[in-house]
Design a protein around this motif. Structure first.
Motif, PDB file in Angstrom:
ATOM      1  N   UNK A  11       0.825  -1.212   0.000  1.00  0.00           N
ATOM      2  CA  UNK A  11       0.000   0.000   0.000  1.00  0.00           C
ATOM      3  C   UNK A  11       0.858   1.261   0.000  1.00  0.00           C
ATOM      4  N   UNK A  12       2.001   1.185   0.644  1.00  0.00           N
ATOM      5  CA  UNK A  12       2.914   2.332   0.603  1.00  0.00           C
ATOM      6  C   UNK A  12       3.411   2.567  -0.820  1.00  0.00           C
ATOM      7  N   UNK A  13       3.763   1.481  -1.524  1.00  0.00           N
ATOM      8  CA  UNK A  13       4.203   1.616  -2.906  1.00  0.00           C
ATOM      9  C   UNK A  13       3.130   2.273  -3.769  1.00  0.00           C
ATOM     10  N   UNK A  14       1.879   1.861  -3.564  1.00  0.00           N
ATOM     11  CA  UNK A  14       0.790   2.438  -4.365  1.00  0.00           C
ATOM     12  C   UNK A  14       0.701   3.941  -4.137  1.00  0.00           C
ATOM     13  N   UNK A  15       0.729   4.348  -2.888  1.00  0.00           N
ATOM     14  CA  UNK A  15       0.470   5.755  -2.578  1.00  0.00           C
ATOM     15  C   UNK A  15       1.630   6.680  -2.909  1.00  0.00           C
ATOM     16  N   UNK A  16       2.866   6.220  -2.748  1.00  0.00           N
ATOM     17  CA  UNK A  16       3.987   7.121  -3.028  1.00  0.00           C
ATOM     18  C   UNK A  16       4.235   7.283  -4.527  1.00  0.00           C
ATOM     19  N   UNK A  17       3.580   6.449  -5.334  1.00  0.00           N
ATOM     20  CA  UNK A  17       3.783   6.536  -6.781  1.00  0.00           C
ATOM     21  C   UNK A  17       2.621   7.185  -7.522  1.00  0.00           C
ATOM     22  N   UNK A  18       1.755   7.870  -6.782  1.00  0.00           N
ATOM     23  CA  UNK A  18       0.645   8.565  -7.440  1.00  0.00           C
ATOM     24  C   UNK A  18       1.151   9.624  -8.411  1.00  0.00           C
ATOM     25  N   UNK A  19       2.283  10.255  -8.093  1.00  0.00           N
ATOM     26  CA  UNK A  19       2.816  11.300  -8.966  1.00  0.00           C
ATOM     27  C   UNK A  19       3.183  10.754 -10.336  1.00  0.00           C
ATOM     28  N   UNK A  20       3.609   9.488 -10.392  1.00  0.00           N
ATOM     29  CA  UNK A  20       3.922   8.878 -11.684  1.00  0.00           C
ATOM     30  C   UNK A  20       2.649   8.660 -12.496  1.00  0.00           C
ATOM     31  N   UNK A  21       1.650   8.097 -11.858  1.00  0.00           N
ATOM     32  CA  UNK A  21       0.407   7.798 -12.575  1.00  0.00           C
ATOM     33  C   UNK A  21      -0.285   9.077 -13.032  1.00  0.00           C
ATOM     34  N   UNK A  22      -0.078  10.159 -12.290  1.00  0.00           N
ATOM     35  CA  UNK A  22      -0.708  11.416 -12.662  1.00  0.00           C
ATOM     36  C   UNK A  22      -0.180  11.945 -13.995  1.00  0.00           C
ATOM     37  N   UNK A  23       0.997  11.468 -14.406  1.00  0.00           N
ATOM     38  CA  UNK A  23       1.593  11.894 -15.673  1.00  0.00           C
ATOM     39  C   UNK A  23       1.414  10.844 -16.778  1.00  0.00           C
ATOM     40  N   UNK A  24       0.637   9.812 -16.486  1.00  0.00           N
ATOM     41  CA  UNK A  24       0.495   8.701 -17.422  1.00  0.00           C
ATOM     42  C   UNK A  24      -0.571   9.019 -18.472  1.00  0.00           C
ATOM     43  N   UNK A  25      -0.514   8.288 -19.576  1.00  0.00           N
ATOM     44  CA  UNK A  25      -1.462   8.478 -20.673  1.00  0.00           C
ATOM     45  C   UNK A  25      -2.824   7.871 -20.327  1.00  0.00           C
ATOM     46  N   UNK A  26      -3.865   8.156 -21.135  1.00  0.00           N
ATOM     47  CA  UNK A  26      -5.179   7.525 -20.895  1.00  0.00           C
ATOM     48  C   UNK A  26      -5.079   6.008 -20.949  1.00  0.00           C
ATOM     49  N   UNK A  27      -5.857   5.347 -20.093  1.00  0.00           N
ATOM     50  CA  UNK A  27      -5.851   3.887 -19.975  1.00  0.00           C
ATOM     51  C   UNK A  27      -7.227   3.353 -20.363  1.00  0.00           C
ATOM     52  N   UNK A  28      -7.267   2.315 -21.184  1.00  0.00           N
ATOM     53  CA  UNK A  28      -8.537   1.680 -21.533  1.00  0.00           C
ATOM     54  C   UNK A  28      -9.101   1.007 -20.279  1.00  0.00           C
ATOM     55  N   UNK A  29     -10.285   1.411 -19.882  1.00  0.00           N
ATOM     56  CA  UNK A  29     -10.887   0.959 -18.625  1.00  0.00           C
ATOM     57  C   UNK A  29     -11.655  -0.349 -18.836  1.00  0.00           C
ATOM     58  N   UNK A  30     -11.267  -1.397 -18.086  1.00  0.00           N
ATOM     59  CA  UNK A  30     -11.992  -2.670 -18.136  1.00  0.00           C
ATOM     60  C   UNK A  30     -12.363  -3.168 -16.743  1.00  0.00           C
ATOM     61  N   UNK A  31     -11.902  -2.490 -15.691  1.00  0.00           N
ATOM     62  CA  UNK A  31     -12.172  -2.922 -14.318  1.00  0.00           C
ATOM     63  C   UNK A  31     -13.165  -1.970 -13.662  1.00  0.00           C
ATOM     64  N   UNK A  32     -13.643  -2.302 -12.461  1.00  0.00           N
ATOM     65  CA  UNK A  32     -14.549  -1.388 -11.763  1.00  0.00           C
ATOM     66  C   UNK A  32     -13.865  -0.115 -11.269  1.00  0.00           C
ATOM     67  N   UNK A  33     -12.536  -0.097 -11.206  1.00  0.00           N
ATOM     68  CA  UNK A  33     -11.825   1.100 -10.714  1.00  0.00           C
ATOM     69  C   UNK A  33     -10.463   1.172 -11.401  1.00  0.00           C
ATOM     70  N   UNK A  34     -10.415   1.976 -12.448  1.00  0.00           N
ATOM     71  CA  UNK A  34      -9.180   2.124 -13.217  1.00  0.00           C
ATOM     72  C   UNK A  34      -8.426   3.365 -12.760  1.00  0.00           C
ATOM     73  N   UNK A  35      -7.121   3.376 -12.968  1.00  0.00           N
ATOM     74  CA  UNK A  35      -6.356   4.598 -12.794  1.00  0.00           C
ATOM     75  C   UNK A  35      -6.798   5.594 -13.869  1.00  0.00           C
ATOM     76  N   UNK A  36      -6.869   6.861 -13.489  1.00  0.00           N
ATOM     77  CA  UNK A  36      -7.288   7.875 -14.448  1.00  0.00           C
ATOM     78  C   UNK A  36      -8.433   8.690 -13.897  1.00  0.00           C
TER      79      UNK A  36
END
Length: 560
Positions: free
Chosen positions: A522-547
């Motif tokens: 969980x620490x890894x997930x939260x400290x890497x939010x800054x990376x995902x914030x710069x990521x490209x659009x993701x095709x959503x197939x799950x109930x909760x996608x990044x984006x």
């Protein structure tokens, strides 16, 4: 009454194309003696229009499209979704509306009541909820028309201020109609079927449910429209991920002459989002969603060719196979960029994959470029030991090369990162995290393996060695993902509980997972939010996608 549904793929803001498509469906329905044709939610402008709704010109174009469409309604009723101006009530300027067009006039206007504000939805930002609820009279039938979310409240949820169908039932309707834009995810199709069934069981009326199909950047709509009889039996199911115009005759006594496809007692009970450690995929649906996501992104943006880095690993292999299916193998270029730490079998595997798919590929060795970076950095790095800095130079070198080729030949770079990597920050900004569209960013690593096996269901397309070997970034000698991350079979379950199920650390630990492993993950997930914030659009197939559907503060302290 002959009632048709038009399950169509629209393009947000492309009023000319959407209007043409709608008119073509009306003409087809008329040629088949339809009395009424039903389209999906906000079909005129495309869903979700988001901040386009704040432009008066956008709303003007929508009304002009309605004016054009109604010229084709001299002998057929048409229910279409479009934004409507709020000219009577205080509040926001617009309603999410359905218009009944008939005899070249607007005969009725219905407003959406329950405006979703969760996940990818933000309708309350733009629309005012309905203030009145009226059954529509049409050719001797009383129609209870609702819009998407309006049927998801059966009067038992205190969060909703009203239950639209309860109010409409006071006017004794003959049938229910719902215009929807309900997105795909791998848990949602059965939930959707169950909620429609629950409505029919409660109100004892036939249901005509029309859902959108097609991909809008990250959101995929799967179609899957339904017609239910008054006893909650399914009489007609529209195909998933396909456009179709079809319908049935509703008899005078509100029955159908057609055979029952699925009996009410065979349908799932109304249990939304049952708790799972991690669900197994309906793999053919997820595959189709990803292919549609790629194809529509390219078609609607007027792109024609894709490029990606092919490493000989499972993620790039699955992405390449999906892209070749979506765009044609001749339009997908793979770039193999071995480093000093790449194994020969990885290169061989990537070559074999492209030969199996028959897509063009090139091999560019990055050893000299990598070493020139190290030489220039030597006065600054001195004799410090090898670290993530040297690993990231390799990844960013690859990113530069593949983007250079993309720029030169007008390709769009497809990103190959999976959800497990994105969640834990196991990727390099401006390197392997570069791209115009994230194909697998909503699929956990073990789900990527499921996709690979599905791709190979008839013959070996992805070489067996790619599937069997231990995953590795190959950025240092003998590197394996397991050097940096927990085993994916365990990691993915923890991530699913935290991201999709929104469980806190103590809840996840209570499921039997190791305490230290949960805390670390969980620490890894939260400290890497800054990376995902710069990521490209993701095709959503799950109930909760990044984006857009998951908005977590970058500088938050929670669990760090």
């Amino acid at each position: 009454m002959n009632i048709f549904l038009a399950q169509q793929n629209y393009h947000i803001g492309n009023f000319e194309a959407n209007t043409k498509k709608i008119i073509e469906a009306i003409n087809e329905a008329k040629s088949r003696n339809a009395d009424l044709i039903i389209f999906s939610e906000l079909c005129v402008c495309g869903y979700p229009p988001r901040d386009f709704l704040e432009f008066e010109d956008f709303i003007e174009k929508s009304y002009r499209a309605l004016d054009e469409i109604k010229q084709y309604t001299e002998n057929i009723g048409v229910l279409v979704g479009a934004p409507a101006r709020n000219l009577q009530y205080d509040g926001k300027d617009l309603f999410n509306a359905v218009f009944l067009l008939h005899e070249k006039e607007i005969k009725a206007e219905i407003h959406k009541t329950l405006l979703p504000t969760y996940d990818v939805f933000d309708e309350d930002r733009y629309f005012e909820p309905a203030y009145e609820w009226n059954v529509i009279e049409f050719r001797g039938k009383r129609l209870a028309v609702t819009i998407c979310e309006d049927i998801w409240n059966l009067g038992d949820n205190p969060l909703y201020r009203v239950c639209p169908m309860d109010l409409l039932m006071e006017q004794q309707p003959d049938l229910m109609i719902n215009l929807s834009a309900s997105p795909f995810d791998y848990t949602h199709y059965e939930d959707r079927k169950a909620i429609i069934k629950a409505n029919v069981l409660k109100y004892k009326l036939p249901m005509f449910y029309c859902n959108a199909v097609g991909s809008q950047t990250e959101i995929v709509f799967d179609g899957g429209s339904f017609i239910f009889d008054k006893d909650a039996n399914i009489i007609k199911v529209f195909p998933l991920f396909e456009e179709i115009v079809d319908g049935l005759k509703l008899n005078a006594d509100n029955t159908f002459s057609e055979s029952i496809i699925e009996k009410a007692d065979e349908l799932p009970t109304h249990e939304l989002n049952p708790e799972r450690l991690i669900p197994s995929l309906n793999i053919d649906e997820v595959y189709s969603a990803l292919v549609m996501g790629i194809r529509d992104y390219f078609n609607k943006m007027n792109f024609s060719k894709a490029i990606l880095g092919s490493s000989g690993g499972i993620d790039s292999a699955v992405t390449l196979a999906l892209a070749c299916d979506a765009l044609g193998a001749e339009n997908v270029r793979a770039i193999l960029m071995p480093s000093p730490y790449s194994t020969s079998h990885s290169v061989d595997d990537a070559v074999e994959l492209s030969k199996n798919l028959n897509n063009p590929y090139d091999i560019i060795h990055i050893k000299n470029i990598y070493e020139s970076f190290l030489q220039e950095l030597k006065p600054i790095f001195n004799d410090l030991p090898f670290s993530v800095a040297e690993e990231n130079i390799q990844s960013r070198t690859r990113g530069n090369l593949v983007m250079a080729i993309a720029n030169k030949f007008n390709y769009i770079l497809l990103n190959t990162s999976n959800k497990s990597e994105l969640a834990t920050g196991y990727g390099t900004l401006y390197g392997d995290m570069a791209g115009g569209l994230g194909v697998l960013g909503d699929c956990y690593k073990m789900q990527v393996y499921e996709l690979a096996k599905y791709i190979n269901r008839e013959k070996e397309i992805i070489p067996r060695h790619i599937i069997d070997k231990a995953p590795s970034a190959e950025l240092r000698p003998n590197q394996k993902d397991s050097d940096s991350l927990p085993d994916y079979s365990i990691l993915d379950q923890i991530l699913y509980q935290y991201i999709e199920q929104r469980k806190g650390p103590n809840e996840i630990k209570s499921l039997g997972f190791d305490t230290a492993l949960v805390d670390r993950t969980l620490k890894l997930v939260n400290i890497n939010e800054y990376k995902r914030n710069q990521f490209c659009p993701i095709i959503r197939v799950s109930p909760k996608a990044f984006g857009v559907g998951r908005r977590v503060p970058i500088v938050g302290k929670y669990l760090i």
